[in-house]
Motif scaffolding. Structure first.
Motif, PDB file in Angstrom:
ATOM      1  N   CYS A  47       0.841  -1.197   0.000  1.00  0.00           N
ATOM      2  CA  CYS A  47       0.000   0.000   0.000  1.00  0.00           C
ATOM      3  C   CYS A  47       0.876   1.247   0.000  1.00  0.00           C
ATOM      4  N   GLY A  48       0.556   2.205  -0.885  1.00  0.00           N
ATOM      5  CA  GLY A  48       1.320   3.438  -0.963  1.00  0.00           C
ATOM      6  C   GLY A  48       1.013   4.406   0.151  1.00  0.00           C
ATOM      7  N   ASP A  49      -0.069   4.179   0.905  1.00  0.00           N
ATOM      8  CA  ASP A  49      -0.443   5.094   1.983  1.00  0.00           C
ATOM      9  C   ASP A  49      -0.021   4.579   3.362  1.00  0.00           C
ATOM     10  N   CYS A  50      -0.473   3.378   3.743  1.00  0.00           N
ATOM     11  CA  CYS A  50      -0.158   2.891   5.096  1.00  0.00           C
ATOM     12  C   CYS A  50       1.018   1.915   5.123  1.00  0.00           C
ATOM     13  N   GLY A  51       1.453   1.402   3.950  1.00  0.00           N
ATOM     14  CA  GLY A  51       2.615   0.525   3.894  1.00  0.00           C
ATOM     15  C   GLY A  51       2.330  -0.949   4.083  1.00  0.00           C
ATOM     16  N   LEU A  52       1.061  -1.326   4.304  1.00  0.00           N
ATOM     17  CA  LEU A  52       0.739  -2.741   4.483  1.00  0.00           C
ATOM     18  C   LEU A  52       1.072  -3.532   3.217  1.00  0.00           C
ATOM     19  N   ILE A  53       1.613  -4.722   3.401  1.00  0.00           N
ATOM     20  CA  ILE A  53       1.878  -5.643   2.303  1.00  0.00           C
ATOM     21  C   ILE A  53       0.808  -6.736   2.345  1.00  0.00           C
ATOM     22  N   PHE A  54       0.161  -6.972   1.197  1.00  0.00           N
ATOM     23  CA  PHE A  54      -0.972  -7.887   1.187  1.00  0.00           C
ATOM     24  C   PHE A  54      -1.100  -8.573  -0.168  1.00  0.00           C
ATOM     25  N   LEU A  55      -1.846  -9.679  -0.181  1.00  0.00           N
ATOM     26  CA  LEU A  55      -2.125 -10.393  -1.417  1.00  0.00           C
ATOM     27  C   LEU A  55      -3.132  -9.598  -2.241  1.00  0.00           C
ATOM     28  N   LYS A  56      -2.699  -9.116  -3.403  1.00  0.00           N
ATOM     29  CA  LYS A  56      -3.610  -8.359  -4.264  1.00  0.00           C
ATOM     30  C   LYS A  56      -4.685  -9.283  -4.822  1.00  0.00           C
ATOM     31  N   GLU A  57      -4.278 -10.431  -5.311  1.00  0.00           N
ATOM     32  CA  GLU A  57      -5.233 -11.439  -5.756  1.00  0.00           C
ATOM     33  C   GLU A  57      -5.196 -12.568  -4.749  1.00  0.00           C
ATOM     34  N   THR A  58      -6.240 -12.698  -3.981  1.00  0.00           N
ATOM     35  CA  THR A  58      -6.241 -13.679  -2.909  1.00  0.00           C
ATOM     36  C   THR A  58      -7.072 -14.892  -3.297  1.00  0.00           C
ATOM     37  N   VAL A  59      -7.000 -15.893  -2.484  1.00  0.00           N
ATOM     38  CA  VAL A  59      -7.578 -17.193  -2.813  1.00  0.00           C
ATOM     39  C   VAL A  59      -8.405 -17.688  -1.636  1.00  0.00           C
ATOM     40  N   GLN A  60      -9.572 -18.196  -1.923  1.00  0.00           N
ATOM     41  CA  GLN A  60     -10.364 -18.920  -0.938  1.00  0.00           C
ATOM     42  C   GLN A  60     -10.557 -20.327  -1.474  1.00  0.00           C
ATOM     43  N   GLN A  61     -10.220 -21.303  -0.676  1.00  0.00           N
ATOM     44  CA  GLN A  61     -10.250 -22.683  -1.143  1.00  0.00           C
ATOM     45  C   GLN A  61     -10.803 -23.593  -0.065  1.00  0.00           C
ATOM     46  N   GLU A  62     -11.601 -24.557  -0.484  1.00  0.00           N
ATOM     47  CA  GLU A  62     -12.227 -25.466   0.471  1.00  0.00           C
ATOM     48  C   GLU A  62     -11.192 -26.240   1.276  1.00  0.00           C
ATOM     49  N   GLY A  63     -10.053 -26.557   0.662  1.00  0.00           N
ATOM     50  CA  GLY A  63      -9.040 -27.347   1.344  1.00  0.00           C
ATOM     51  C   GLY A  63      -7.925 -26.535   1.964  1.00  0.00           C
ATOM     52  N   LEU A  64      -8.173 -25.262   2.243  1.00  0.00           N
ATOM     53  CA  LEU A  64      -7.119 -24.396   2.761  1.00  0.00           C
ATOM     54  C   LEU A  64      -6.676 -24.795   4.169  1.00  0.00           C
ATOM     55  N   TYR A  65      -7.612 -25.302   4.978  1.00  0.00           N
ATOM     56  CA  TYR A  65      -7.300 -25.740   6.347  1.00  0.00           C
ATOM     57  C   TYR A  65      -7.841 -27.160   6.555  1.00  0.00           C
ATOM     58  N   PRO A  66      -7.257 -28.144   5.882  1.00  0.00           N
ATOM     59  CA  PRO A  66      -7.746 -29.522   6.006  1.00  0.00           C
ATOM     60  C   PRO A  66      -7.378 -30.121   7.354  1.00  0.00           C
ATOM     61  N   GLY A  67      -7.850 -31.339   7.581  1.00  0.00           N
ATOM     62  CA  GLY A  67      -7.559 -32.003   8.850  1.00  0.00           C
ATOM     63  C   GLY A  67      -6.076 -32.154   9.109  1.00  0.00           C
ATOM     64  N   CYS A  68      -5.273 -32.374   8.059  1.00  0.00           N
ATOM     65  CA  CYS A  68      -3.838 -32.560   8.242  1.00  0.00           C
ATOM     66  C   CYS A  68      -3.133 -31.250   8.616  1.00  0.00           C
ATOM     67  N   TYR A  69      -3.849 -30.117   8.515  1.00  0.00           N
ATOM     68  CA  TYR A  69      -3.273 -28.834   8.959  1.00  0.00           C
ATOM     69  C   TYR A  69      -3.011 -28.881  10.461  1.00  0.00           C
ATOM     70  N   TYR A  70      -3.822 -29.652  11.175  1.00  0.00           N
ATOM     71  CA  TYR A  70      -3.639 -29.865  12.616  1.00  0.00           C
ATOM     72  C   TYR A  70      -3.059 -31.263  12.786  1.00  0.00           C
ATOM     73  N   ARG A  71      -1.786 -31.367  12.615  1.00  0.00           N
ATOM     74  CA  ARG A  71      -1.141 -32.668  12.524  1.00  0.00           C
ATOM     75  C   ARG A  71      -1.145 -33.411  13.860  1.00  0.00           C
ATOM     76  N   LYS A  72      -1.297 -34.720  13.777  1.00  0.00           N
ATOM     77  CA  LYS A  72      -1.217 -35.580  14.958  1.00  0.00           C
ATOM     78  C   LYS A  72       0.016 -36.467  14.830  1.00  0.00           C
ATOM     79  N   ASN A  73       0.799 -36.555  15.890  1.00  0.00           N
ATOM     80  CA  ASN A  73       2.006 -37.364  15.887  1.00  0.00           C
ATOM     81  C   ASN A  73       1.805 -38.602  16.759  1.00  0.00           C
ATOM     82  N   VAL A  74       2.691 -39.544  16.612  1.00  0.00           N
ATOM     83  CA  VAL A  74       2.611 -40.768  17.402  1.00  0.00           C
ATOM     84  C   VAL A  74       3.965 -41.039  18.040  1.00  0.00           C
TER      85      VAL A  74
END
Length: 265
Positions: free
Chosen positions: A40-67
């Motif tokens: 942003c030329g005014d406040c300086g924030l850096i951001f995704l100009k073209e962003t993405v929304q996806q059904e699998g963005l936070y799947p179950g494996c995002y919260y990984r379980k270890n053994v």
């Protein structure tokens, strides 16, 4: 299914003055997307100009379980990280009371606070994370904070542990946060720092870019400006993170050396 759309204005200040800052590939093998960060030329924030929304963005494996030993090691480290957060809250909060965690994920932090006498509540958009939080008997809703019916001045503490950077409409969430906090309430935010040495050395290989999940990338000055514009006074800035600093260096350098992206995560 992937939905791509452009942000016509800066998510923090609303300006339509920005320029391309960095090109990088997304962090996981969704569609092998190339995404563009703008500044942003005014406040300086850096951001995704073209962003993405996806059904699998936070799947179950995002919260990984270890053994086995990995599970023991994970839980050992997790308790250290949660204890660090608890000490930070205890330093600034005058009492044990009510706490709201935005982007609470699997609820581990709120479960830790609940055992220490806090009244806890969480918000998260991931069905996988919500299910894990509910297993711990954590009250949780899945609507955006800005659309919630939480009572005014009802919370002693609100936390955003590495969740603010995921929001497409952070201004609305921050104004709502201001309204639901008590007059002497505390807001704690942890985000990645795109003004860090780690980013300067690693650039597109930086682990904490985490595209397309991380829509927003703050520096200390842009975050302070954003909070001030929402009515908050910044009383402390902390740059060390037990949870993120070491692993960020470790994984970013391996990315930079050409290993499979985010191999150890």
């Amino acid at each position: 299914m992937t939905y791509r759309f452009s942000l016509d204005n800066c998510p923090a200040c609303g300006s339509n003055s920005f320029k391309e800052y960095l090109k990088a590939r997304e962090s996981d093998e969704f569609d092998n997307l190339v995404l563009f960060l703008s500044k942003c030329g005014d406040c300086g924030l850096i951001f995704l100009k073209e962003t993405v929304q996806q059904e699998g963005l936070y799947p179950g494996c995002y919260y990984r379980k270890n053994v086995g030993f990995l599970n023991f090691l994970f839980n050992f480290m997790l308790n250290i990280f949660l204890s660090d957060r608890y000490k930070l809250i205890s330093k600034f909060s005058k009492r044990v009371g009510s706490i709201l965690d935005i982007g609470c994920g699997d609820g581990n932090f709120l479960f830790y606070m609940k055992k220490r006498g806090w009244r806890v509540f969480g918000i998260d958009s991931s069905s996988a994370g919500t299910a894990l939080a509910q297993e711990k008997d954590i009250p949780i809703i899945t609507v955006d904070l800005a659309e919630s019916n939480l009572s005014l001045e009802s919370q002693d503490v609100v936390t955003y542990w590495y969740s603010l950077e995921h929001l497409i409409s952070p201004k609305e969430s921050m104004l709502k946060t201001y309204n639901i906090l008590k007059n002497d309430g505390i807001l704690i935010i942890s985000v990645q720092n795109i003004d860090s040495l780690q980013f300067a050395l690693c650039k597109p290989s930086w682990f904490h870019l985490d595209l397309p999940r991380h829509v927003l990338h703050f520096t200390p000055s842009t975050l302070k400006r954003f909070l001030n514009s929402s009515g908050f006074d910044v009383i402390n800035i902390k740059h060390d993170s037990l949870q993120m600093n070491f692993f960020g260096w470790y994984q970013s350098l391996f990315n930079l050396l050409g290993f499979p992206k985010n191999l150890f995560y």
